[in-house]
Motif scaffolding. Structure first.
Motif, short mmCIF file in Angstrom:
data_model
loop_
_atom_site.label_atom_id
_atom_site.label_comp_id
_atom_site.label_asym_id
_atom_site.label_seq_id
_atom_site.Cartn_x
_atom_site.Cartn_y
_atom_site.Cartn_z
N ILE A 93 -9.20 1.93 -38.95
CA ILE A 93 -8.02 1.26 -38.40
C ILE A 93 -8.43 0.21 -37.38
O ILE A 93 -7.88 -0.91 -37.35
CB ILE A 93 -7.06 2.29 -37.78
CG1 ILE A 93 -6.59 3.29 -38.84
CG2 ILE A 93 -5.87 1.60 -37.14
CD1 ILE A 93 -5.82 2.67 -39.97
N PHE A 94 -9.41 0.54 -36.54
CA PHE A 94 -9.84 -0.39 -35.49
C PHE A 94 -10.40 -1.67 -36.09
O PHE A 94 -9.99 -2.78 -35.71
CB PHE A 94 -10.88 0.28 -34.60
CG PHE A 94 -11.54 -0.66 -33.64
CD1 PHE A 94 -10.86 -1.14 -32.53
CD2 PHE A 94 -12.84 -1.12 -33.86
CE1 PHE A 94 -11.46 -2.01 -31.65
CE2 PHE A 94 -13.45 -1.99 -32.98
CZ PHE A 94 -12.75 -2.45 -31.87
N TYR A 95 -11.33 -1.56 -37.04
CA TYR A 95 -11.97 -2.76 -37.58
C TYR A 95 -11.01 -3.58 -38.43
O TYR A 95 -11.08 -4.81 -38.43
CB TYR A 95 -13.21 -2.37 -38.39
CG TYR A 95 -14.36 -1.91 -37.51
CD1 TYR A 95 -15.01 -2.80 -36.67
CD2 TYR A 95 -14.77 -0.58 -37.49
CE1 TYR A 95 -16.05 -2.38 -35.84
CE2 TYR A 95 -15.80 -0.15 -36.68
CZ TYR A 95 -16.43 -1.06 -35.86
OH TYR A 95 -17.45 -0.64 -35.04
N ILE A 96 -10.12 -2.93 -39.13
CA ILE A 96 -9.13 -3.67 -39.89
C ILE A 96 -8.17 -4.41 -38.95
O ILE A 96 -7.75 -5.55 -39.22
CB ILE A 96 -8.36 -2.72 -40.82
CG1 ILE A 96 -9.20 -2.39 -42.05
CG2 ILE A 96 -7.04 -3.33 -41.26
CD1 ILE A 96 -9.45 -3.59 -42.96
N ALA A 97 -7.83 -3.78 -37.83
CA ALA A 97 -6.94 -4.42 -36.86
C ALA A 97 -7.59 -5.66 -36.26
O ALA A 97 -6.95 -6.72 -36.13
CB ALA A 97 -6.56 -3.44 -35.76
N VAL A 98 -8.88 -5.55 -35.91
CA VAL A 98 -9.60 -6.71 -35.36
C VAL A 98 -9.66 -7.83 -36.39
O VAL A 98 -9.43 -9.01 -36.08
CB VAL A 98 -11.03 -6.30 -34.92
CG1 VAL A 98 -11.84 -7.53 -34.53
CG2 VAL A 98 -10.96 -5.32 -33.75
N ALA A 99 -9.95 -7.48 -37.63
CA ALA A 99 -10.04 -8.49 -38.69
C ALA A 99 -8.69 -9.16 -38.92
O ALA A 99 -8.61 -10.37 -39.14
CB ALA A 99 -10.54 -7.85 -39.98
N THR A 100 -7.62 -8.39 -38.86
CA THR A 100 -6.29 -8.95 -39.10
C THR A 100 -5.88 -9.91 -37.99
O THR A 100 -5.34 -10.99 -38.25
CB THR A 100 -5.25 -7.82 -39.22
OG1 THR A 100 -5.64 -6.94 -40.28
CG2 THR A 100 -3.88 -8.39 -39.51
#
Length: 501
Positions: free
Chosen positions: A385-392
């Motif tokens: 969730i963290f890395y997807i949030a940063v990427a988004t």
């Protein structure tokens, strides 16, 4: 090319022809009216809600004011040159142009015995006034943006560029829609070959209509691989952005009914710049540009890179052994990223489609659904969730929606390659993406210029936000006629060239 049918001197022939063609009596919005001027008959055709009744009443008042003695032969020429005060009036001698004019919102006026028709441009389109752009917002600067009416958009540009060499050439696109497309350029700056190329591609469009406006036209004129998702043109809703690009030697394509102006040609760097950088201090502007480029880079490589390292933990140095999920979740890590990408895209699409009052609430629901609840039930790990949030978040750092969606697609492809081939798959995917960037061109311009091919002076301008007074040269890759912005032409004629040192 077939010869255009001429306007008949017999007014009944013209009336019957247009009545049948336009569907008078079938279409309620086609307005037909007959008049009597002494012994002469007149008739008008117009489209309801597209003609200014006040202007037309003034025109007809001048017609009625003429005495019977003046209603002789060549009365249209007399009215045209000596009586009508409305500035946008023309005489047309063929039926094709007359039909296009009335369907564009102009009014046709026929007079018995005349082989021409008077076309009065008294258009009054349903239109909204310029307001702040929803995509290219700034903390300081103008708040006006383009609208769906072509003449409003050209006026917004003309207000910023009072150059007599600024040109807006109209091209009709679509055999049925007859959409007005304006090609904007500065005559003594822009490369004439570029202008001719754009106009030729527009004239070569063979389709019945382009109701999707600028995007449909882009797919016709932006020649290249249809499978290449990198944007070949830049869209902007801001008149100041369009004016800056015109001064550099670009061409702007303005499509009626669209609030987005197409700027071409463009490179990758055009899509990662924002007008906000030029509204701030030089150092602050450069910092904002670095942050934006870093965010875009993280958006592309962070999730697949983390996944590749976690799947091959023996490649991690001791300082990075903390990487990796403590609670990986039920679904395999690679599939978690793919499912999360689909989930975020679902939320984005839903927020676009729902009313504005509900979009904020929907965003919170999506965040809880993909974040807290998904991790609590064990579907996703916290790190995912963290890395997807940063990427988004990094994806939304660019004002170019087209580039943001392209980066999201490339990230999904890189994630799939990592899932199949681990770290070698990531390296292979990045190498393939690099070759796509290198070989992509926009109207003959290399997509990575000035990095490839290298132009050091221009490269500094795209990496750093340089002071405006130092930007005296136009981009050489556009082959502008006037390369020096300090020696441009004015309404007084060419200035004397400075002595070369």
């Amino acid at each position: 090319m077939a010869e255009k049918p001429k306007i008949a001197k017999d007014i009944d022939s013209n009336i019957n022809y247009l009545k049948e063609l336009l569907g008078v009596g079938e279409s309620f919005d086609v307005i037909f009216r007959e008049y009597k001027f002494g012994r002469r008959r007149g008739a008008s055709f117009s489209i309801n809600a597209m003609v200014n009744d006040v202007v037309m009443a003034d025109v007809l008042e001048h017609m009625m004011a003429q005495g019977q003695e003046e209603l002789s032969m060549n009365i249209l020429q007399k009215l045209f040159y000596s009586r009508l005060t409305h500035s946008q009036v023309k005489l047309v001698d063929n039926m094709n142009d007359a039909i296009t004019s009335v369907l564009s919102g102009e009014m046709l006026f026929f007079l018995d015995g005349e082989g021409q028709v008077m076309v009065v441009d008294a258009r009054s389109y349903p239109a909204r006034m310029p307001s702040e752009s929803n995509i290219e917002k700034v903390t300081r600067g103008s708040r006006d943006s383009f609208v769906e009416t072509l003449v409003f958009n050209t006026a917004l540009i003309r207000r910023r560029l009072r150059d007599p060499n600024l040109r807006f050439e109209i091209v009709k696109v679509g055999t049925r829609s007859q959409t007005d497309v304006a090609v904007a350029y500065i005559k003594d700056i822009t490369n004439p070959e570029l202008v001719e190329t754009v106009k030729k591609r527009l004239n070569d469009i063979n389709i019945d209509g382009v109701p999707m406006a600028e995007k449909a036209i882009e797919e016709y004129i932006a020649v290249g691989s249809k499978w290449n998702i990198l944007p070949k043109v830049r869209y902007s809703e801001r008149p100041d952005v369009a004016a800056v690009h015109l001064l550099e030697g670009h061409v702007c394509v303005i499509v009626d009914t669209s609030p987005n102006v197409m700027i071409l040609p463009t490179t990758f760097w055009h899509h990662v710049q924002h007008v906000e950088e030029f509204r701030q201090n030089i150092i602050v502007g450069s910092f904002l540009r670095f942050v934006r480029m870093g965010a875009i880079l993280f958006s592309l490589v962070l999730p697949p890179l983390w996944l590749a390292l976690v799947l091959q933990r023996h490649l991690l140095p001791e300082t990075l052994t903390f990487l990796g999920p403590r609670d990986p979740g039920i679904i395999p890590l690679g599939l978690q990223f793919i499912f999360a990408e689909f989930g975020i895209e679902m939320v984005r699409m839903a927020t676009v489609h729902v009313p504005a009052a509900q979009s904020t609430a929907l965003g919170f629901i999506g965040a809880f659904m993909l974040g807290e609840f998904a991790t609590k039930v064990g579907l996703f790990g916290n790190e995912t969730i963290f890395y997807i949030a940063v990427a988004t978040v990094g994806t939304f750092a660019t004002p170019s929606v087209e580039l943001a969606l392209a980066i999201r697609t490339f990230r999904l492809a890189l994630t799939a390659l990592v899932l199949l081939f681990k770290l070698p798959g990531l390296l292979l995917g990045l190498l393939g993406l690099f070759f796509i960037l290198v070989f992509t061109k926009s109207f003959g311009i290399p997509y990575l210029w000035p990095a490839i091919p290298l132009n050091v002076a221009a490269l500094k301008d795209v990496i750093f936000r340089l002071p405006i007074p130092s930007k005296v040269l136009r981009p050489a890759v556009l082959k502008p006629q006037d390369k020096d912005r300090l020696e441009g032409r004015t309404h007084k004629g060419p200035q004397k060239k400075k002595k070369e040192k």
